[in-house]
Write a protein that holds these residues in place. Structure first.
Motif, mmCIF file in Angstrom:
data_model
loop_
_atom_site.group_PDB
_atom_site.id
_atom_site.type_symbol
_atom_site.label_atom_id
_atom_site.label_comp_id
_atom_site.label_asym_id
_atom_site.label_seq_id
_atom_site.Cartn_x
_atom_site.Cartn_y
_atom_site.Cartn_z
ATOM 1 N N CYS A 112 68.020 39.179 67.604
ATOM 2 C CA CYS A 112 67.178 40.251 67.075
ATOM 3 C C CYS A 112 67.916 41.578 66.926
ATOM 4 N N LYS A 113 68.807 41.893 67.842
ATOM 5 C CA LYS A 113 69.570 43.141 67.706
ATOM 6 C C LYS A 113 70.388 43.110 66.419
ATOM 7 N N THR A 114 70.946 41.950 66.100
ATOM 8 C CA THR A 114 71.712 41.802 64.861
ATOM 9 C C THR A 114 70.791 41.969 63.661
ATOM 10 N N ALA A 115 69.628 41.337 63.688
ATOM 11 C CA ALA A 115 68.687 41.417 62.568
ATOM 12 C C ALA A 115 68.281 42.863 62.283
ATOM 13 N N ILE A 116 67.931 43.598 63.321
ATOM 14 C CA ILE A 116 67.530 44.998 63.150
ATOM 15 C C ILE A 116 68.711 45.828 62.637
ATOM 16 N N ARG A 117 69.890 45.618 63.199
ATOM 17 C CA ARG A 117 71.074 46.375 62.776
ATOM 18 C C ARG A 117 71.390 46.133 61.302
ATOM 19 N N VAL A 118 71.358 44.860 60.877
ATOM 20 C CA VAL A 118 71.655 44.519 59.480
ATOM 21 C C VAL A 118 70.631 45.169 58.549
ATOM 22 N N GLU A 119 69.355 45.062 58.873
ATOM 23 C CA GLU A 119 68.321 45.674 58.021
ATOM 24 C C GLU A 119 68.461 47.191 57.972
ATOM 25 N N ASN A 120 68.774 47.822 59.100
ATOM 26 C CA ASN A 120 68.976 49.282 59.100
ATOM 27 C C ASN A 120 70.199 49.678 58.284
ATOM 28 N N PRO A 161 72.188 42.396 45.026
ATOM 29 C CA PRO A 161 72.674 41.868 46.309
ATOM 30 C C PRO A 161 73.876 42.668 46.815
ATOM 31 N N VAL A 162 73.937 42.834 48.127
ATOM 32 C CA VAL A 162 75.039 43.547 48.751
ATOM 33 C C VAL A 162 75.348 42.869 50.087
ATOM 34 N N VAL A 163 76.625 42.821 50.436
ATOM 35 C CA VAL A 163 77.021 42.235 51.712
ATOM 36 C C VAL A 163 77.027 43.332 52.775
ATOM 37 N N VAL A 164 76.299 43.067 53.864
ATOM 38 C CA VAL A 164 76.181 43.991 54.981
ATOM 39 C C VAL A 164 76.566 43.234 56.250
ATOM 40 N N SER A 165 77.695 43.564 56.824
ATOM 41 C CA SER A 165 78.160 42.915 58.065
ATOM 42 C C SER A 165 78.129 41.388 57.964
ATOM 43 N N GLY A 166 78.556 40.862 56.823
ATOM 44 C CA GLY A 166 78.603 39.420 56.623
ATOM 45 C C GLY A 166 77.303 38.787 56.158
ATOM 46 N N TRP A 167 76.255 39.569 56.015
ATOM 47 C CA TRP A 167 74.956 39.097 55.532
ATOM 48 C C TRP A 167 74.794 39.551 54.086
ATOM 49 N N THR A 168 74.219 38.710 53.226
ATOM 50 C CA THR A 168 73.919 39.103 51.848
ATOM 51 C C THR A 168 72.462 39.533 51.795
ATOM 52 N N CYS A 169 72.240 40.798 51.480
ATOM 53 C CA CYS A 169 70.894 41.374 51.461
ATOM 54 C C CYS A 169 70.491 41.729 50.038
ATOM 55 N N GLN A 170 69.211 41.574 49.769
ATOM 56 C CA GLN A 170 68.683 41.913 48.453
ATOM 57 C C GLN A 170 67.208 42.265 48.577
ATOM 58 N N GLY A 171 66.811 43.306 47.852
ATOM 59 C CA GLY A 171 65.410 43.708 47.809
ATOM 60 C C GLY A 171 64.645 42.895 46.776
ATOM 61 N N TYR A 172 63.356 42.766 47.000
ATOM 62 C CA TYR A 172 62.481 42.083 46.039
ATOM 63 C C TYR A 172 61.916 43.094 45.058
ATOM 64 N N ASP A 173 61.563 42.622 43.850
ATOM 65 C CA ASP A 173 60.943 43.520 42.887
ATOM 66 C C ASP A 173 59.481 43.767 43.284
ATOM 67 N N THR A 174 58.909 44.827 42.738
ATOM 68 C CA THR A 174 57.568 45.262 43.136
ATOM 69 C C THR A 174 56.508 44.173 43.033
#
Length: 110
Positions: free
Chosen positions: A37-45, A64-77
């Protein structure tokens, strides 16, 4: 940030709260796999900070963007309105979601 534990959380678990780049409260949940969970919160922040800092391409930082080895992407509205999911981050077989923290309707009703 709230609800952080040091052990891994499995699919369906909530890791605590955070805020999107726009300051909207979200709950960070494990959608797939097992994630600390600490990793999850850190990556999202970190993801939110990159968007607010203009470091993510796309309309509103949706690419999409790589954040600390995670690929993150926002959803459309339309997707956010349909599911409540604001964004997701994936690493290997693990996925975390930032889900809109919907206020309790009974507390907000007049």
């Amino acid at each position: 940030m709230t609800g952080c534990s040091s052990g891994p959380a499995t699919a369906g678990a909530s890791c605590g709260s955070a805020r999107t780049a726009a300051g909207v409260p979200v709950v960070i949940t494990v959608a797939k796999g097992s994630v600390n969970c600490k990793t999850a919160i850190r990556v999202e922040n970190e993801y939110a900070a990159r968007i607010s800092g203009g470091q993510v391409r796309g309309n509103g930082g949706g690419a999409p963007v790589v954040v600390s080895g995670w690929t993150c992407q926002g959803y459309d509205t339309p997707e956010v309105l349909r599911t409540g999911n604001a964004s997701q981050c994936r690493s290997g077989g693990n996925t975390i979601l930032a889900v809109l923290a919907v206020p309790d309707a009974t507390k907000t009703a007049a």
